[in-house]
Design a protein around this motif. Structure first.
Motif, PDB file in Angstrom:
ATOM      1  N   MET A   1      19.126  14.169 -40.248  1.00 52.72           N
ATOM      2  CA  MET A   1      20.568  14.324 -39.987  1.00 52.72           C
ATOM      3  C   MET A   1      21.280  12.975 -40.075  1.00 52.72           C
ATOM      4  O   MET A   1      20.776  11.965 -39.605  1.00 52.72           O
ATOM      5  N   ILE A   2      22.432  12.999 -40.687  1.00 52.73           N
ATOM      6  CA  ILE A   2      23.237  11.793 -40.793  1.00 52.73           C
ATOM      7  C   ILE A   2      24.017  11.610 -39.482  1.00 52.73           C
ATOM      8  O   ILE A   2      24.705  12.529 -39.032  1.00 52.73           O
ATOM      9  N   LYS A   3      23.867  10.463 -38.878  1.00 53.22           N
ATOM     10  CA  LYS A   3      24.646  10.184 -37.676  1.00 53.22           C
ATOM     11  C   LYS A   3      25.930   9.489 -38.108  1.00 53.22           C
ATOM     12  O   LYS A   3      25.894   8.451 -38.757  1.00 53.22           O
ATOM     13  N   GLU A   4      27.066  10.094 -37.749  1.00 57.61           N
ATOM     14  CA  GLU A   4      28.337   9.523 -38.195  1.00 57.61           C
ATOM     15  C   GLU A   4      28.537   8.129 -37.610  1.00 57.61           C
ATOM     16  O   GLU A   4      28.062   7.823 -36.518  1.00 57.61           O
ATOM     17  N   TYR A   5      29.234   7.306 -38.361  1.00 56.38           N
ATOM     18  CA  TYR A   5      29.459   5.933 -37.917  1.00 56.38           C
ATOM     19  C   TYR A   5      30.812   5.855 -37.214  1.00 56.38           C
ATOM     20  O   TYR A   5      31.863   5.905 -37.845  1.00 56.38           O
ATOM     21  N   LEU A   6      30.778   5.748 -35.909  1.00 63.37           N
ATOM     22  CA  LEU A   6      32.028   5.671 -35.150  1.00 63.37           C
ATOM     23  C   LEU A   6      32.248   4.240 -34.674  1.00 63.37           C
ATOM     24  O   LEU A   6      31.350   3.626 -34.111  1.00 63.37           O
ATOM     25  N   GLU A   7      33.438   3.739 -34.907  1.00 62.79           N
ATOM     26  CA  GLU A   7      33.780   2.418 -34.376  1.00 62.79           C
ATOM     27  C   GLU A   7      34.094   2.583 -32.895  1.00 62.79           C
ATOM     28  O   GLU A   7      34.672   3.590 -32.483  1.00 62.79           O
ATOM     29  N   LYS A  45      38.554  12.254 -35.410  1.00 63.79           N
ATOM     30  CA  LYS A  45      37.260  12.406 -34.756  1.00 63.79           C
ATOM     31  C   LYS A  45      36.838  11.144 -34.019  1.00 63.79           C
ATOM     32  O   LYS A  45      35.874  11.154 -33.271  1.00 63.79           O
ATOM     33  N   GLU A  46      37.539  10.051 -34.283  1.00 68.81           N
ATOM     34  CA  GLU A  46      37.106   8.785 -33.703  1.00 68.81           C
ATOM     35  C   GLU A  46      37.892   8.398 -32.454  1.00 68.81           C
ATOM     36  O   GLU A  46      37.365   7.721 -31.576  1.00 68.81           O
TER      37      GLU A  46
ATOM     38  N   ASP B 213      25.421  15.841 -44.249  1.00 71.07           N
ATOM     39  CA  ASP B 213      23.980  16.061 -44.108  1.00 71.07           C
ATOM     40  C   ASP B 213      23.401  16.647 -45.386  1.00 71.07           C
ATOM     41  O   ASP B 213      22.413  16.155 -45.923  1.00 71.07           O
ATOM     42  N   GLN B 248      33.556   8.030 -43.834  1.00 68.55           N
ATOM     43  CA  GLN B 248      32.173   7.994 -43.342  1.00 68.55           C
ATOM     44  C   GLN B 248      31.202   7.530 -44.428  1.00 68.55           C
ATOM     45  O   GLN B 248      30.316   6.730 -44.171  1.00 68.55           O
ATOM     46  N   ARG B 256      25.608   0.827 -42.431  1.00 74.42           N
ATOM     47  CA  ARG B 256      24.282   1.240 -41.996  1.00 74.42           C
ATOM     48  C   ARG B 256      23.315   1.296 -43.182  1.00 74.42           C
ATOM     49  O   ARG B 256      22.192   1.745 -43.043  1.00 74.42           O
TER      50      ARG B 256
END
Lengths: 321, 444
Positions: A1-7, A45-46, B213, B248, B256
């Motif tokens: 699963m991709i973990k979203e990148y949140l600032e 979302k952030e 995903d 994203q 990342r």
């Protein structure tokens, strides 16, 4: 699963309220609040984006000198009386906010000060929207007339401007005394924006009464400079630089309609397409770009462009608000 | 994000065997960090270490090339999230979608229109990059016929083939794979066959999925098949979610180093309200789209979106500037007026446009202001009486014209006294805005 990148933004943009209702000691039908962002434009979302960007219709106290035909078509019927103009945008175009530019006080036109003050007094009676009042850009005349405007609109919580690094004391004092907010203008320069906010707050006007005008370049005419300065300022605000965490006001209409691409007629530049669409589009693309950079108040001119930008903002906020 | 020499050193055998030609493993690591030698020089490197080192030397967002020769489009290989941090390198490729169920006459009309959409702004030529042929007709003949029409009419655009039918794409590629078109699109249902196809022709494939995903899983599958020529299409149910997904993808790739999303992106605009389409396209252009496919070929739309692209992809560290010198406009002669301005491209070309519009042959003296505009250069003391005099001397102005008067921008009227004194020429204060030049010159 991709973990979203949140600032992890720790700062937020100051909230500024424009207009005062009768309950608050003014006479405005409603108030408008801008700012408060906890992330970049539309990244719901952030972080919380509590207030939508708003659009102010720009009107003048005199018949404009150099507005192109595409704008004349919409306004020439009310240019004989600026009060009619104000009423038209309020009632016909359903404006949320009005920005009155006092071009008539410019030394080259030099309208009587009492006449101008009467205009503002009558404007308060005829239109009950929150008000932005800006001068003609001549320091001396603005310093004479704007404090008087501040006085006669006392407690209406207007947004008044503009002050600059070299000329801020007189208007800041008036705005402070009369319960308004101020527009701090800097020439596409972060350091000057910061310095000016410090100077203003040193006089006792709190940060939640300052709106920054970063100076706008239109599409094709320096838009990228404004865009990046705004992005940098906004990132600084989100990283807790409290001194420059002010919302932005962008004079989109004024700059866009100076662009040749907005004004030129198709018979002069055939390959550029229809000016009836090209003009508003130039104003719209400029507006959207600056909204993405963080603009909170857009001062615009063309009714169709304004309507579309409102629709755009509504769509972006849909299901996210 | 390259590794430091110490990080590289940790991956080496640390035996100081000298087979690489360096006295120690550390010395070799330092050269590797500078990218001065190849890792092949070390015969004892473990497979794992080799992979890590190779990965670290790849750009976080792959550079993708579509099309051939004069129609070549390069996208990707971006390094920052915000243009002020460095710059955006590869301008968004913009293409118009051509539906294959339109009548031939209509299609030819649109192609001709697209070909004519060239604009010159600030000394740069702006044009579209792609034509996308979309198989709305569900007919193979219709699809191939339109591709053929496009190929016959023009070779100056990269092509995108859009069809849901793999055998249609296969047929199209049998005929036109040499043009290196972009293929739209691989999904979880058809990727096996399409990837084989794209791989055999050495062309780029759009990979599309409903969320990040799935997108990531899919590109990993393609990678396993040895395929890396990928453009990502993140789908979303609203403009704001798509903006989120594009953001994203850029963040994950850069911050990342998520390899499975380290590719440029593509957005297909929906054909709805014309104004909103341009506003949404502007949104995606600013926030990270590598390719935009749009449904309009109206000149005003294209001029607007191409101008926005020019703005956003301008190098923020280097303002566009022109060579500072004397430029004749029209059939300028010794009696022609001389207008002084800066060497900031935007300023110069705006002035040039107005001087041309006046139809009065003139000279424009562009002063070296290091690419600053009139007011900025004046404030920074780059546009002064002395810099103007220097420019006059360099251009040998007194030999070029017989009169002795200069026109300066209205915004720097304050310098006229000093300039007259220093140059010995008469100074005429021109209009503040370039738009005032035609009437000013006519009344001179």
């Amino acid at each position: 699963m991709i973990k979203e990148y949140l600032e992890n933004w720790t700062g937020l943009v100051n909230t500024v309220k424009i207009g005062a209702t009768p309950q608050e000691g003014g006479t405005r039908r409603k108030t408008i609040t801008v700012g408060g962002e906890k992330t970049l434009a539309f990244l719901f979302k952030e972080g919380h984006l509590p207030n939508k960007p708003v659009i102010a219709y720009e009107i003048w106290d005199i018949k404009p000198i150099d507005w192109p035909e595409e704008l004349t078509n919409y306004y020439s019927d009310v240019w004989s009386d600026p009060l009619d103009w104000a009423e038209k945008v309020a009632n016909v175009y359903k404006a949320d906010l009005l920005c009155v530019r006092l071009m008539g006080i410019h030394p080259e036109i030099n309208r009587d000060i009492d006449y101008e003050l009467n205009f503002i007094k009558n404007l308060l009676k005829r239109v009950n929207l929150p008000l932005i009042i800006v001068g003609c850009g001549d320091d001396e005349k603005d310093n004479t007339v704007l404090p008087l405007c501040s006085q006669i609109t006392k407690n209406e919580r207007c947004l008044i401007g503009e002050v600059t690094q070299d000329n801020y004391k007189i208007l800041t004092a008036a705005v402070l005394a009369d319960g308004h907010n101020i527009i701090a203008q800097s020439p596409i320069d972060i350091n000057i924006a910061k310095q000016l906010n410090i100077l203003i707050s040193d006089m006792g006007l709190s940060f939640d009464r300052i709106v920054i005008n970063p100076t706008v370049g239109a599409l094709g005419y320096g838009l990228e400079y404004t865009y990046s300065i705004m992005e940098r300022l906004r990132l600084a605000a989100l990283n807790q630089d409290k001194v420059i965490s002010s919302p932005f006001i962008c004079f989109v209409g004024q700059e866009s309609w100076r662009a040749k691409e907005a004004k030129a007629r198709q018979d002069e530049f055939y390959s550029w397409g229809k000016e009836s669409r090209r003009g508003p589009l130039w104003e719209m693309i400029t507006a959207v770009s600056l909204v993405l950079a963080g603009a909170d108040i857009l001062v615009m001119r063309h009714p169709k462009a304004i309507e579309k930008i409102k629709e755009y903002i509504e769509l972006m906020f849909k299901n996210n608000f | 994000m390259s590794l430091s020499s110490l990080e590289i050193y940790k991956l080496l055998p640390k035996t100081n065997c000298r087979q690489c030609g360096f006295p120690t493993c550390l010395a070799f690591a330092m050269q590797l960090a500078k990218k001065a030698v190849s890792i092949d020089k070390c015969p004892f490197l473990s497979e794992e270490a080799k992979k890590t080192l190779e990965e670290s030397s790849l750009p976080p967002i792959r550079l993708i090339t579509i099309g051939k020769e004069d129609a070549k489009l390069e996208i990707g290989n971006e390094t920052v999230l915000f243009r002020h941090e460095e710059k955006f390198y590869h301008p968004t490729g913009i293409g118009v979608i051509l539906e294959d169920d339109l009548p031939d006459s209509e299609i030819i009309k649109i192609i001709k229109k697209i070909k004519g959409l060239e604009f010159e702004r600030i000394g740069q030529k702006l044009k579209l990059d792609l034509i996308a042929i979309r198989n709305r007709s569900s007919s193979l003949d219709g699809f191939l016929k339109v591709i053929d029409l496009v190929v016959k009419e023009t070779s100056s655009f990269s092509l995108v083939f859009m069809s849901q039918k793999i055998d249609f794409l296969k047929k199209a590629l049998e005929l036109y794979s040499g043009l290196k078109p972009l293929i739209y699109k691989a999904t979880k249902d058809n990727y096996l066959e399409l990837t084989q196809l794209a791989k055999s022709y050495g062309i780029v494939l759009v990979v599309s999925a409903e969320n990040l995903d799935e997108l990531s899983l899919l590109t990993k599958e393609l990678n396993k098949m040895g395929f890396f020529e990928i453009v990502l299409e993140p789908q979303a149910d609203s403009v704001s979610s798509l903006l989120w997904n594009l953001t994203q993808i850029r963040r994950l790739a850069l911050k990342r180093r998520e390899r499975s999303l380290g590719y440029p992106t593509l957005v297909v605009l929906e054909d709805t309200d014309k104004d909103l389409e341009i506003l949404f396209a502007s949104t995606y252009l600013i926030k990270y789209a590598g390719i935009l496919l749009i449904n309009t070929s109206e000149p005003e739309d294209i001029l607007g979106i191409l101008t926005l692209r020019q703005n956003i992809y301008t190098d923020p560290q280097k303002p566009l500037q022109i060579e500072p010198k004397l430029y004749p406009v029209g059939t300028a002669n010794q009696n022609s007026p001389v207008l002084v301005t800066t060497n900031f491209s935007l300023t110069y070309y705006t002035v040039l446009g107005e001087v041309e519009a006046s139809k009065i042959p003139s000279y424009i003296l562009s002063v070296d202001t290091e690419g600053m505009s009139v007011l900025t250069a004046w404030a920074a003391e780059k546009f002064t009486a002395s810099s103007i005099v220097t420019a006059m001397e360099k251009a040998n102005l007194k030999e070029k014209v017989s009169h002795r008067s200069l026109i300066i921008p209205g915004y720097v009227a304050l310098m006229s006294g000093e300039l007259e004194e220093r140059s010995g020429w008469q100074v005429i204060v021109g209009p503040k805005e370039a738009s005032g030049i035609p009437s000013f010159l006519k009344n001179l």
